[in-house]
Design a protein around this motif. Structure first.
Motif, PDB file in Angstrom:
ATOM      1  N   LEU A 144      18.087 -25.144  -7.888  1.00 35.57           N
ATOM      2  CA  LEU A 144      19.135 -24.101  -7.443  1.00 35.57           C
ATOM      3  C   LEU A 144      19.182 -22.967  -8.554  1.00 35.57           C
ATOM      4  O   LEU A 144      19.627 -21.783  -7.935  1.00 35.57           O
ATOM      5  N   LEU A 145      18.708 -23.132  -9.445  1.00 36.37           N
ATOM      6  CA  LEU A 145      18.570 -22.038 -10.690  1.00 36.37           C
ATOM      7  C   LEU A 145      17.633 -21.117 -10.491  1.00 36.37           C
ATOM      8  O   LEU A 145      17.291 -20.138 -11.516  1.00 36.37           O
ATOM      9  N   ASP A 146      16.398 -21.573  -9.851  1.00 31.72           N
ATOM     10  CA  ASP A 146      14.968 -21.197  -9.972  1.00 31.72           C
ATOM     11  C   ASP A 146      15.230 -19.771  -9.289  1.00 31.72           C
ATOM     12  O   ASP A 146      15.691 -19.401  -8.260  1.00 31.72           O
ATOM     13  N   ARG A 240      26.783 -24.949  -4.318  1.00 31.34           N
ATOM     14  CA  ARG A 240      26.174 -25.446  -3.460  1.00 31.34           C
ATOM     15  C   ARG A 240      26.044 -24.755  -2.011  1.00 31.34           C
ATOM     16  O   ARG A 240      24.857 -24.448  -1.309  1.00 31.34           O
ATOM     17  N   ALA A 241      27.462 -24.456  -1.536  1.00 38.47           N
ATOM     18  CA  ALA A 241      27.613 -23.680  -0.633  1.00 38.47           C
ATOM     19  C   ALA A 241      26.747 -22.189  -0.637  1.00 38.47           C
ATOM     20  O   ALA A 241      26.242 -21.550   0.376  1.00 38.47           O
ATOM     21  N   VAL A 242      27.070 -21.669  -1.787  1.00 36.96           N
ATOM     22  CA  VAL A 242      26.202 -20.342  -2.023  1.00 36.96           C
ATOM     23  C   VAL A 242      24.809 -20.529  -1.811  1.00 36.96           C
ATOM     24  O   VAL A 242      24.085 -19.784  -1.159  1.00 36.96           O
ATOM     25  N   ALA A 243      24.201 -21.409  -2.222  1.00 37.29           N
ATOM     26  CA  ALA A 243      22.833 -21.754  -2.218  1.00 37.29           C
ATOM     27  C   ALA A 243      22.334 -22.047  -0.739  1.00 37.29           C
ATOM     28  O   ALA A 243      21.307 -21.694  -0.618  1.00 37.29           O
ATOM     29  N   ALA A 244      23.172 -22.630  -0.101  1.00 35.76           N
ATOM     30  CA  ALA A 244      22.925 -23.223   1.154  1.00 35.76           C
ATOM     31  C   ALA A 244      23.138 -21.805   2.268  1.00 35.76           C
ATOM     32  O   ALA A 244      23.002 -22.134   3.491  1.00 35.76           O
ATOM     33  N   LEU A 261      28.986 -19.882 -12.745  1.00 32.33           N
ATOM     34  CA  LEU A 261      27.701 -20.434 -12.175  1.00 32.33           C
ATOM     35  C   LEU A 261      27.338 -19.975 -10.579  1.00 32.33           C
ATOM     36  O   LEU A 261      26.129 -20.109 -10.212  1.00 32.33           O
ATOM     37  N   ALA A 262      28.288 -19.543  -9.916  1.00 30.36           N
ATOM     38  CA  ALA A 262      28.062 -19.104  -8.494  1.00 30.36           C
ATOM     39  C   ALA A 262      27.074 -17.913  -8.631  1.00 30.36           C
ATOM     40  O   ALA A 262      26.279 -17.608  -7.747  1.00 30.36           O
ATOM     41  N   GLU A 263      27.161 -16.914  -9.830  1.00 28.84           N
ATOM     42  CA  GLU A 263      26.473 -16.108 -10.071  1.00 28.84           C
ATOM     43  C   GLU A 263      24.872 -16.222 -10.214  1.00 28.84           C
ATOM     44  O   GLU A 263      23.850 -15.699  -9.938  1.00 28.84           O
ATOM     45  N   MET A 264      24.845 -17.466 -11.116  1.00 26.73           N
ATOM     46  CA  MET A 264      23.201 -17.942 -11.247  1.00 26.73           C
ATOM     47  C   MET A 264      22.711 -18.574 -10.003  1.00 26.73           C
ATOM     48  O   MET A 264      21.571 -18.399  -9.753  1.00 26.73           O
ATOM     49  N   VAL A 265      23.529 -18.947  -8.900  1.00 28.71           N
ATOM     50  CA  VAL A 265      22.797 -19.486  -7.895  1.00 28.71           C
ATOM     51  C   VAL A 265      22.828 -18.553  -6.789  1.00 28.71           C
ATOM     52  O   VAL A 265      21.759 -18.804  -5.996  1.00 28.71           O
ATOM     53  N   ALA A 266      23.529 -17.512  -6.704  1.00 28.13           N
ATOM     54  CA  ALA A 266      23.379 -16.429  -5.745  1.00 28.13           C
ATOM     55  C   ALA A 266      21.988 -15.631  -5.713  1.00 28.13           C
ATOM     56  O   ALA A 266      21.419 -15.806  -6.728  1.00 28.13           O
ATOM     57  N   ASP A 267      21.857 -14.984  -4.740  1.00 28.43           N
ATOM     58  CA  ASP A 267      20.587 -14.303  -4.835  1.00 28.43           C
ATOM     59  C   ASP A 267      20.357 -13.093  -5.564  1.00 28.43           C
ATOM     60  O   ASP A 267      19.478 -12.696  -6.023  1.00 28.43           O
ATOM     61  N   ALA A 268      21.757 -12.344  -5.889  1.00 27.51           N
ATOM     62  CA  ALA A 268      21.859 -11.410  -6.694  1.00 27.51           C
ATOM     63  C   ALA A 268      23.172 -11.641  -7.658  1.00 27.51           C
ATOM     64  O   ALA A 268      24.196 -12.205  -6.870  1.00 27.51           O
TER      65      ALA A 268
END
Length: 509
Positions: A144-146, A240-244, A261-268
């Motif tokens: 999810l961090l890729d 995980r909700a942000v990633a999905a 961590l939500a910033e790391m998973v988000a698209d921006a």
């Protein structure tokens, strides 16, 4: 005991060490590189706690510091690169006690060891840091961090979803910045952003706002606060909700120094909620200026295309020239071609006329009637010549026949007399020679007949003998040539008899 000249006798262990040192002498770079590889491999990712001192910020944004141990005289140099400033949650000042997640690096150029900071937290937040790192590793293990999975933001969205507290200053900043930049519709999903209920509230709000099909992008935001205040955005369920999410998500939580961590998973990632609105909502003036720039470039391209087409048309016009001149030139060329065609036709017609006349004369010469008349004339001349030649030949034959008729009886009579005389001479000679020859031949024939009669088997049969023939017609010479009951034929002097073989009798000599 020392030798003269100050030289002493070496011991054997010392000689062995000297030999080994002479076999391999390392360069400084090799030793420094070995130290760097050893330290980098063993201390690649670890936590260390200490007190900051000698904090210095460079123009490039890098921060250099010294991390000291309060219990003993020990310190390590460290650096926070400008790109990792967002992971620093502690105040960078002398005397501040911090907990650092870092990698140990050996700087070969100066022979110094330093800490390369990845995350820096106040020393009292050690438990939160451990939880933060555990959740980060789980998210990283699931990919999810890729960076490859992150989606681009829409260029000019018309409907933007906002997930934050409806009474927060962050929402007012997002609304203000969005309306200043462009007329865009904002859809707000209210949620708690702090406290134990905040993670579940954020997840529910994210799921609810995605049910609106017209939403093109989502802003997840909150104002600044302590690490405990912002911890809801480090919750695993929220990440995980942000990633999905169905659409891209821009996360702007806290201030620029805050990192969740939500910033790391988000698209921006945005440094603040206001910055999130700036990233999502395009600047209408900038877009208008961009459109004007594209229009200017399009007009320039069209003008250039028109100029090129005009130049090409002018070149074609110069090549084509005045249509009337072209028509006149073509008319003159057509007249010249017409005259040439007429000359060729007249010449061809005259040639055909001459050929026709030649054929007519040849045909007249080969007319059957004319040929018959010529042949008849030649036949008449030949007949006259033949009659004259035959008359001459007949006259000559008559003269020759008269002479022959006169000489022929005399020649025949003379030939007959000569032949009669020769025949009489031959007859006399034949009579003188034939009688003795016949007598000698008859005497020799009689002698041969007597000898043949003496040798003839019939002569033997005449003396009472017989010849027996077996079943196969062979003459029998011995009795064992036949068996009892075989039919035999017996030739006598006069006649033949048939008989059967009876039991044999003894042979008599």
């Amino acid at each position: 005991m020392a030798r003269p000249g100050g030289w002493g006798r070496r011991s054997r262990p010392a000689e062995r060490r000297a030999e080994r040192s002479e076999r391999r002498v390392y360069r400084v770079g090799e030793v420094a590189g070995a130290i760097r590889d050893t330290l980098g491999g063993r201390f690649r990712d670890f936590w260390v706690e200490g007190e900051l001192s000698q904090v210095t910020e460079a123009r490039s944004g890098h921060v250099w510091f010294q991390l000291s141990d309060e219990r003993e005289m020990a310190s390590l140099k460290g650096v926070v690169f400008s790109g990792d400033r967002g992971a620093v949650k502690a105040r960078l000042a002398d005397g501040v006690r911090v907990r650092v997640r870092a990698a140990l690096d050996f700087y070969v150029g100066r022979g110094e060891t330093q800490l390369v900071v990845k995350t820096m937290l106040p020393a009292g937040e050690g438990d939160l840091a451990a939880r933060f790192e555990a959740i980060r590793q789980k998210l990283a293990a699931d990919g999810l961090l890729d960076e490859a999975r992150k989606r681009p933001l829409p260029r000019a969205p018309r409907v933007v979803g906002v997930v934050t507290s409806s009474t927060s200053a962050a929402l007012r900043d997002i609304i203000r910045v969005s309306h200043e930049r462009a007329p865009v519709r904002l859809v707000v999903a209210d949620c708690r952003t702090q406290g134990p209920e905040a993670p579940r509230s954020i997840v529910v709000a994210l799921q609810a706002i995605q049910r609106l099909p017209e939403v093109e992008v989502i802003i997840l935001g909150r104002g600044g606060g302590s690490a405990e205040d912002l911890w809801a955005f480090n919750d695993e369920a929220v990440c995980r909700a942000v990633a999905a999410a169905r659409v891209p998500v821009v996360c702007g939580v806290g201030h620029e120094s805050d990192y969740v961590l939500a910033e790391m998973v988000a698209d921006a990632r945005a440094s603040t909620p206001s910055n999130a609105a700036e990233r999502v909502v395009p600047d209408a003036a900038a877009l208008a200026e961009e459109v004007r720039g594209w229009r200017r470039r399009l007009e320039a391209a069209m003008n250039a295309r028109v100029d090129r087409s005009r130049i090409a048309l002018e070149r074609l016009d110069r090549r084509l020239g005045d249509p009337r001149a072209v028509y006149q030139a073509e008319h003159r060329r057509l007249d010249a071609l017409t005259r040439r065609a007429q000359r060729h036709l007249r010449g061809d017609l005259d040639e055909r006329r001459r050929s026709l006349e030649t054929l007519r004369r040849r045909l007249e010469r080969r007319n059957p009637r004319a040929a018959l008349r010529a042949d008849a004339e030649r036949l008449r001349v030949l007949q006259d010549r033949l009659r004259r030649a035959m008359a001459k030949e007949l006259e000559r034959a008559r003269r020759d026949h008269g002479r022959t008729a006169e000489a022929l009886p005399r020649a025949i009579e003379r030939n007959l007399a000569e032949r009669r005389e020769a025949q009489a001479t031959l007859r006399e000679r034949l009579r003188g020679l034939g009688r003795p020859m016949i007598q000698r031949s008859r005497a020799r024939l009689g002698a041969l007949a007597g000898r043949l009669d003496a040798l003839s088997p019939l002569r033997v049969l005449g003396r009472g003998y017989a010849i027996a023939f077996g079943p196969e017609g062979q003459a029998l010479k011995r009795a064992d040539q036949v068996r009892e009951g075989d039919p035999i034929r017996v030739r006598l002097h006069e006649g033949t008899i048939e008989a059967l073989v009876t039991p044999p009798i003894e042979n008599h000599e």
